[in-house]
Structures are given as structure tokens and as C-alpha cells.
Write a protein that holds these residues in place. Structure first.
Motif, PDB file in Angstrom:
ATOM      1  N   HIS A 168       1.377  -1.390  -0.296  1.00 56.47           N
ATOM      2  CA  HIS A 168       0.215   0.355   0.043  1.00 56.47           C
ATOM      3  C   HIS A 168       0.851   1.545   0.011  1.00 56.47           C
ATOM      4  O   HIS A 168       0.772   2.108  -0.812  1.00 56.47           O
ATOM      5  CB  HIS A 168      -1.186   0.088   1.285  1.00 56.47           C
ATOM      6  CG  HIS A 168      -1.646  -1.426   0.960  1.00 56.47           C
ATOM      7  ND1 HIS A 168      -2.871  -1.086   0.284  1.00 56.47           N
ATOM      8  CD2 HIS A 168      -2.142  -2.192   1.723  1.00 56.47           C
ATOM      9  CE1 HIS A 168      -4.099  -2.177   0.951  1.00 56.47           C
ATOM     10  NE2 HIS A 168      -2.755  -2.832   1.510  1.00 56.47           N
ATOM     11  N   VAL A 169       1.829   1.437   0.727  1.00 56.76           N
ATOM     12  CA  VAL A 169       2.945   2.532   0.775  1.00 56.76           C
ATOM     13  C   VAL A 169       4.774   1.973   0.800  1.00 56.76           C
ATOM     14  O   VAL A 169       4.581   1.117   1.346  1.00 56.76           O
ATOM     15  CB  VAL A 169       2.419   3.451   1.650  1.00 56.76           C
ATOM     16  CG1 VAL A 169       3.444   4.486   1.858  1.00 56.76           C
ATOM     17  CG2 VAL A 169       0.985   4.026   2.180  1.00 56.76           C
ATOM     18  N   LEU A 170       5.386   2.275   0.129  1.00 53.61           N
ATOM     19  CA  LEU A 170       6.695   2.409   0.269  1.00 53.61           C
ATOM     20  C   LEU A 170       7.224   3.760   1.098  1.00 53.61           C
ATOM     21  O   LEU A 170       6.558   4.460   0.822  1.00 53.61           O
ATOM     22  CB  LEU A 170       7.596   2.202  -0.771  1.00 53.61           C
ATOM     23  CG  LEU A 170       6.707   0.658  -2.125  1.00 53.61           C
ATOM     24  CD1 LEU A 170       7.888   1.122  -2.902  1.00 53.61           C
ATOM     25  CD2 LEU A 170       7.365  -0.279  -1.235  1.00 53.61           C
ATOM     26  N   CYS A 229      11.458   0.248   4.307  1.00 50.99           N
ATOM     27  CA  CYS A 229       9.797  -0.071   4.629  1.00 50.99           C
ATOM     28  C   CYS A 229       8.139  -0.444   3.598  1.00 50.99           C
ATOM     29  O   CYS A 229       8.409   0.489   2.970  1.00 50.99           O
ATOM     30  CB  CYS A 229       9.025   0.468   6.086  1.00 50.99           C
ATOM     31  SG  CYS A 229       9.966   0.563   7.255  1.00 50.99           S
ATOM     32  N   ALA A 230       7.896  -1.275   3.823  1.00 53.89           N
ATOM     33  CA  ALA A 230       6.513  -1.116   3.159  1.00 53.89           C
ATOM     34  C   ALA A 230       5.055  -1.559   4.317  1.00 53.89           C
ATOM     35  O   ALA A 230       5.533  -1.986   4.925  1.00 53.89           O
ATOM     36  CB  ALA A 230       6.454  -1.810   2.020  1.00 53.89           C
ATOM     37  N   LEU A 231       4.111  -0.677   3.774  1.00 52.24           N
ATOM     38  CA  LEU A 231       3.126  -1.669   4.655  1.00 52.24           C
ATOM     39  C   LEU A 231       1.962  -1.756   3.896  1.00 52.24           C
ATOM     40  O   LEU A 231       2.237  -1.543   2.634  1.00 52.24           O
ATOM     41  CB  LEU A 231       2.228  -0.430   4.834  1.00 52.24           C
ATOM     42  CG  LEU A 231       0.912  -0.081   5.898  1.00 52.24           C
ATOM     43  CD1 LEU A 231       0.650  -0.916   7.165  1.00 52.24           C
ATOM     44  CD2 LEU A 231      -0.094   1.381   5.024  1.00 52.24           C
ATOM     45  N   VAL A 232       1.549  -3.575   4.337  1.00 52.84           N
ATOM     46  CA  VAL A 232       1.117  -4.300   3.139  1.00 52.84           C
ATOM     47  C   VAL A 232       0.131  -4.956   3.927  1.00 52.84           C
ATOM     48  O   VAL A 232      -0.756  -4.753   5.200  1.00 52.84           O
ATOM     49  CB  VAL A 232       2.756  -5.439   3.437  1.00 52.84           C
ATOM     50  CG1 VAL A 232       3.879  -4.810   2.375  1.00 52.84           C
ATOM     51  CG2 VAL A 232       2.785  -6.208   4.317  1.00 52.84           C
ATOM     52  N   ASP A 258      10.192  -4.489   6.812  1.00 57.23           N
ATOM     53  CA  ASP A 258      11.123  -4.754   6.217  1.00 57.23           C
ATOM     54  C   ASP A 258      11.268  -5.017   4.532  1.00 57.23           C
ATOM     55  O   ASP A 258      10.820  -5.509   3.917  1.00 57.23           O
ATOM     56  CB  ASP A 258      12.623  -4.694   6.822  1.00 57.23           C
ATOM     57  CG  ASP A 258      13.603  -4.139   5.995  1.00 57.23           C
ATOM     58  OD1 ASP A 258      14.073  -4.756   5.332  1.00 57.23           O
ATOM     59  OD2 ASP A 258      14.754  -3.746   7.131  1.00 57.23           O
ATOM     60  N   LEU A 259      11.859  -3.853   3.238  1.00 57.20           N
ATOM     61  CA  LEU A 259      11.300  -4.168   1.923  1.00 57.20           C
ATOM     62  C   LEU A 259      12.539  -5.393   1.961  1.00 57.20           C
ATOM     63  O   LEU A 259      12.821  -5.785   1.009  1.00 57.20           O
ATOM     64  CB  LEU A 259      12.316  -2.630   1.392  1.00 57.20           C
ATOM     65  CG  LEU A 259      11.326  -2.263   1.206  1.00 57.20           C
ATOM     66  CD1 LEU A 259      11.936  -0.520   0.775  1.00 57.20           C
ATOM     67  CD2 LEU A 259      10.838  -2.048   0.892  1.00 57.20           C
ATOM     68  N   SER A 260      13.587  -5.658   2.915  1.00 61.28           N
ATOM     69  CA  SER A 260      14.382  -6.942   2.301  1.00 61.28           C
ATOM     70  C   SER A 260      13.880  -8.044   2.658  1.00 61.28           C
ATOM     71  O   SER A 260      14.300  -9.269   1.485  1.00 61.28           O
ATOM     72  CB  SER A 260      16.002  -6.622   3.787  1.00 61.28           C
ATOM     73  OG  SER A 260      15.495  -6.934   4.418  1.00 61.28           O
TER      74      SER A 260
END
Length: 147
Positions: A42-44, A56-59, A97-99
Motif C-alpha cells: 500500500h505504501v513504500l 519499509c512497506a505497509l502491506v 522491512d523491504l529486505s
């Protein structure tokens, strides 16, 4: 594959929002899709705390329906994780976390026996369907990881 574009934007080409789906590492000891989660981004975003950059990412999460892929298609079936807020069902959201994101995932809505509304397009299909096939045939890399 070295890079892949994951989109999470409020307006895509002056149209509706675009929020891509991704595979997220769950358990590297489990083979194929059993070691992965599927989520919708939803958001990076990123922030710095004590001189450390956090990307980060909101998923929102999707959970598998059953313990094996669909017998007819060979694809896993997932459904969105929802929680009740009053009388409304809302997706379960979490910051990751994006990783932990492996790569993009392609979901196909499970239509069932009923007709689809005329206005179902790629921009709203993730909001309309209740279940989705995880398309392992989207490309070679997806086929290798989503078995």
C-alpha cells in the motif's frame, strides 16, 4: 533478476491507485510457496532513526486456502486477511522491512460460477474478488519459486 519495480501509488497514469502484490520471505527452510507469504503493498516509505536508514512497506496480507495448490490449475489459492472494525471488514495491515520482499507476485481473481461486473478492471480486481490464484505461470522466475 537483479531489479524489479514494485509500485504503490495513489494515482497511476492519472487514473486509479496501483498497489502491486509481492512475495515475502516466511521460512527459507520450506520449499516453494510454503516458505512465502503473499502481500499487497500500500505504501513504500523510509525513515532514519539513530543514523540508520530503515526502508519499509505497509502491506496487507493474503493467506493460503488449504495446504496444497489447486488440483485443476496447479496454482495456490489465497484470500485476503481481514479484520472487523465495527461493521466494516478491513485488510490486516503491517509494516515490513523491504529486505523481506522477494519479488512481485501476480494474482488472478477466482470468479466462481457468477458473472463479473462490467467495471472490473486491473485497478480494482484486488478489491472485488474474495479469492485469488497465485499465478506461477506469470514468468520463469515465478514458476521457480511458487510451486
Amino acid at each position: 533478476m537483479r531489479k524489479e519495480r514494485i509500485r504503490a501509488v495513489a494515482s497511476w497514469r492519472k487514473g486509479r491507485a496501483r498497489r502491486d502484490c509481492v512475495y515475502i520471505h516466511k521460512d527459507p527452510n520450506l520449499p516453494g510457496f510454503k516458505g512465502l507469504h503473499v502481500a499487497r503493498v500500500h505504501v513504500l516509505f523510509s525513515f532514519t532513526y539513530l543514523d540508520t536508514l530503515y526502508e519499509c512497506a505497509l502491506v496487507s496480507w493474503y493467506s493460503p486456502v488449504g495446504d496444497e495448490p489447486d488440483a485443476d490449475t496447479g496454482m495456490w489459492v489465497v484470500e485476503p486477511d481481514m479484520e472487523l472494525e465495527g461493521r466494516r471488514r478491513q485488510p490486516c495491515l503491517q509494516v515490513v522491512d523491504l529486505s523481506t520482499i522477494l519479488r512481485a507476485a501476480h494474482l488472478i481473481g477466482v470468479a466462481g460460477d457468477s458473472f463479473l461486473p462490467r467495471d472490473v478492471g486491473p485497478d480494482v480486481s484486488l478489491d472485488v474478488f474474495k479469492q485469488f490464484f497465485v499465478n506461477k505461470y506469470a514468468d520463469h522466475n515465478a514458476h521457480e519459486i511458487a510451486f
